[in-house]
Design an enzyme around this catalytic site. Structure first.
Site, PDB file in Angstrom:
ATOM      1  N   ARG A  32       0.810  -1.219   0.000  1.00 48.65           N
ATOM      2  CA  ARG A  32       0.000   0.000   0.000  1.00 48.65           C
ATOM      3  C   ARG A  32       0.849   1.277   0.000  1.00 48.65           C
ATOM      4  NH1 ARG A  32      -2.226   2.668   4.153  1.00 48.65           N
ATOM      5  NH2 ARG A  32      -1.502   1.103   5.630  1.00 48.65           N
TER       6      ARG A  32
ATOM      7  N   ARG B  20       9.122 -10.312  21.793  1.00 48.96           N
ATOM      8  CA  ARG B  20       9.562  -9.775  23.088  1.00 48.96           C
ATOM      9  C   ARG B  20       9.661 -10.819  24.192  1.00 48.96           C
ATOM     10  NH1 ARG B  20       5.616  -4.591  22.812  1.00 48.96           N
ATOM     11  NH2 ARG B  20       6.851  -3.300  21.405  1.00 48.96           N
TER      12      ARG B  20
ATOM     13  N   CYS C 150       6.364   0.742  24.579  1.00 52.33           N
ATOM     14  CA  CYS C 150       6.649   2.139  24.947  1.00 52.33           C
ATOM     15  C   CYS C 150       6.413   2.425  26.424  1.00 52.33           C
ATOM     16  CB  CYS C 150       5.812   3.083  24.097  1.00 52.33           C
ATOM     17  SG  CYS C 150       4.077   2.619  23.941  1.00 52.33           S
TER      18      CYS C 150
ATOM     19  N   SER D 115      -0.645   8.771  19.735  1.00 56.21           N
ATOM     20  CA  SER D 115       0.356   8.416  18.717  1.00 56.21           C
ATOM     21  C   SER D 115       0.860   6.998  18.909  1.00 56.21           C
ATOM     22  CB  SER D 115       1.525   9.409  18.731  1.00 56.21           C
ATOM     23  OG  SER D 115       2.057   9.525  20.028  1.00 56.21           O
TER      24      SER D 115
ATOM     25  N   ARG E  49      -5.843   5.415  27.667  1.00 54.71           N
ATOM     26  CA  ARG E  49      -5.583   6.341  26.567  1.00 54.71           C
ATOM     27  C   ARG E  49      -6.235   7.673  26.902  1.00 54.71           C
ATOM     28  NH1 ARG E  49      -1.958   4.818  22.920  1.00 54.71           N
ATOM     29  NH2 ARG E  49      -3.112   3.002  22.204  1.00 54.71           N
TER      30      ARG E  49
ATOM     31  N   HIS F 284       3.793   9.787  26.690  1.00 52.85           N
ATOM     32  CA  HIS F 284       3.074   8.985  27.680  1.00 52.85           C
ATOM     33  C   HIS F 284       3.445   9.489  29.081  1.00 52.85           C
ATOM     34  CE1 HIS F 284       1.762   6.416  24.601  1.00 52.85           C
ATOM     35  NE2 HIS F 284       2.464   5.318  24.839  1.00 52.85           N
TER      36      HIS F 284
END
EC number: 1.2.1.11
Lengths: 348, 348
Positions: free
Chosen positions: A42, A102, A131, A161, A244, A251
């Site tokens: 894409r 991870r 994050c 984000s 959120r 953050h």
């Protein structure tokens, strides 16, 4: 100093994190030989300027990694699972910013300020943690070394984000609609692939990623499991609530930590001030504390609001803020790449 | 049922909470004889429609309270301290929504779902707790009764309306400026009377009210001290981190509670479902949990995201949301007024 160059592939070059990785590689003058920008079909064909040169983004294929030394992945777990084995086959070291590897026991999960030495143990892939985990463990590591950590109770205030460029667009679009008294039609958040959507503008959504059978979200379980792995201590109890909020970059985290020993608050502050990658912002007299808007665009982790739990001598509250796309993703990955390069240069 | 009417004064009638109090008195068909709307000199003369009649707001003076039976104060602590004694002198019962008398040992601090019986002990004033405390203790009371509570660790996500109408205007103005790429000039938040201001739009500010010498903010210490007083247990350890986020109405709270006994999660859910004033919204399979935008305008306290701390058998995480101007202020005050009226009616 060696003049050796490294051929680098960035997979997910057109995404929110990919963009930050390229910005850092440029700014840090990373010793790049050939640069290959890869994406899904894409986004292939997009032209990205890197150090004054236009680079065309190509669709990732198994053979895209021929001759690549370091491959940075941030295009989703499925893409990493599909292409990292091919990158390894072609001799590349993969730094994977997704959740794919991870918790794989053979894959080091690295925050350089915490466990840089694990980079040496890799068998092709080094995983970049989540994050929200990175900024917390980077801050808590000096406390773990000095006092030991019994338990962590964390509540997050996470920027949109972290859910990608589309989520940023959604927050801005919804905010404008609310201000204009227009109808708000949530389309992306909380989780793009799930059916139910909630308004993020002027709201707080206590769901990041999918729910697990135990009632926790995947984001919350990442904080639990990754923290133990990175800090190298399965006995640390972690419980997390991930939320959120309507912030674009940065953050914030309210972290409660119970140390194994009594501590002196001034000593904790000094320890953090002397820790690499950590900036202490903590002065009530000038109303100074970390803020997402101030942390955005900076590589450091910011910590403040340090104070003892008045009812528990070994309890400590901290407010930890960092740019989720930088230290929370791109910068941590580029730090790992720089360490690989410096080790390679030492040997050569 | 008695047909007795009560003369009511609302002090701070033009403020964010005063407006909600009037709305509730109207909606609940409170048995009002005479209604007196009081304010500072600045807002005096404002005309407010109540049940189809225009009422002129008057400047509060010591004699404004002559003939008043119930006086509802929400115009700041200084106004309560100045005028509550006069209201009492004139025979009124004061319901005070400010911080002025909350920790006064002779003043009951009441959340009807928790300690309605304390209303009887008043000597002229009944204090309405802080918004962030009310929704937490209302939710935790059934757990205290069933299991006992050892400790509470809370992180808040508080709406700007808690800082008054000017803070609402500021959030909306700043949000528009950010969307338009205009300059943002913070003027009100985090604390109107302090010199340093921070942007609230697309940010999270870990300061609500002034800092105390111990490093906690006054808002955080309210949560610590008021919780102990309302729940009637000085041994409950509370530690709080209070954060302002870009939400207009509705405080959210990530609450971690450690019970004195082991619990069954299904039993906790049932207990909460059967508790007055509490609505459980907790179904991961439908992505259902409390949201500020859904709680706004409703009197209930909403709770969800119920889950056990995986590392601590008696630890429980909850996500508690309520409209800070309703249950967190106006509705709790009107509930107290209704109880006073019903007790009076029982006696007469």
């Amino acid at each position: 100093m060696s003049n050796q160059k490294f051929n680098v592939a960035v997979v997910g070059a057109t995404g929110a994190v990919g963009e930050q990785i390229l910005g850092l590689l440029e700014k840090r003058d990373f010793p790049i030989g050939k640069l290959k920008l890869l994406s899904s079909a894409r986004s292939a064909g997009t032209v990205i300027n890197f150090k004054g040169l236009d680079v065309i983004v190509e669709e990732a294929t198994p053979d895209s990694f021929e001759g690549i030394d370091i491959a940075l992945f941030s295009a989703g777990g499925d893409v990493s699972k599909e292409f990292a084995p091919h990158a390894i086959r072609h001799g590349a070291v993969c730094i994977d910013n997704t959740n794919a590897y991870r918790m794989d026991p053979t894959t080091p999960l690295v925050v350089p300020e915490v466990n840089a030495e694990k980079i040496n143990d890799h068998v092709g892939i080094i995983a970049n943690p989540n994050c929200s985990t990175i900024q917390m463990v980077a801050t808590l590591k000096p406390l773990q070394d000095a006092y030991g950590i019994d338990r962590i109770i964390v509540s997050t205030y996470q920027a949109v984000s972290g859910a990608g460029s589309q989520a940023i667009d959604e927050l801005l679009r919804q905010s404008k609609a609310v201000l204009d008294n227009d109808h708000v039609e949530p389309q992306i958040l909380p989780v793009g692939s799930l059916p139910v959507k909630h308004q993020i503008a002027f709201n707080a959504i206590p769901q990041i990623d999918k729910f697990q059978d135990n009632g926790y979200t995947l984001e919350e379980m990442k904080m639990v499991n990754e923290t133990k792995k990175i800090m190298g201590d399965e006995t640390i109890n972690v419980t997390a609530t991930c939320v959120r909020i309507p912030v674009v970059y940065g953050h914030s985290e309210s972290v409660y930590v119970e140390l194994k020993q009594d501590y002196d608050l001034g000593e904790v502050k000094k320890l953090l001030e002397n820790s690499p990658g950590i900036t202490v912002v903590d002065d009530p007299s000038t109303q100074s504390y970390p803020l997402a808007t101030e942390a955005a665009g900076k590589p450091d982790v910011f910590v403040g609001r340090l104070r003892r739990d008045l009812g528990h001598q070994r309890g400590l509250n901290l407010w930890i803020v960092s740019d989720n796309l930088l230290k929370g993703a791109a910068w941590n990955a580029v730090q790992i790449a720089e360490i690989i390069v410096s080790k390679h240069s030492e040997r050569s």
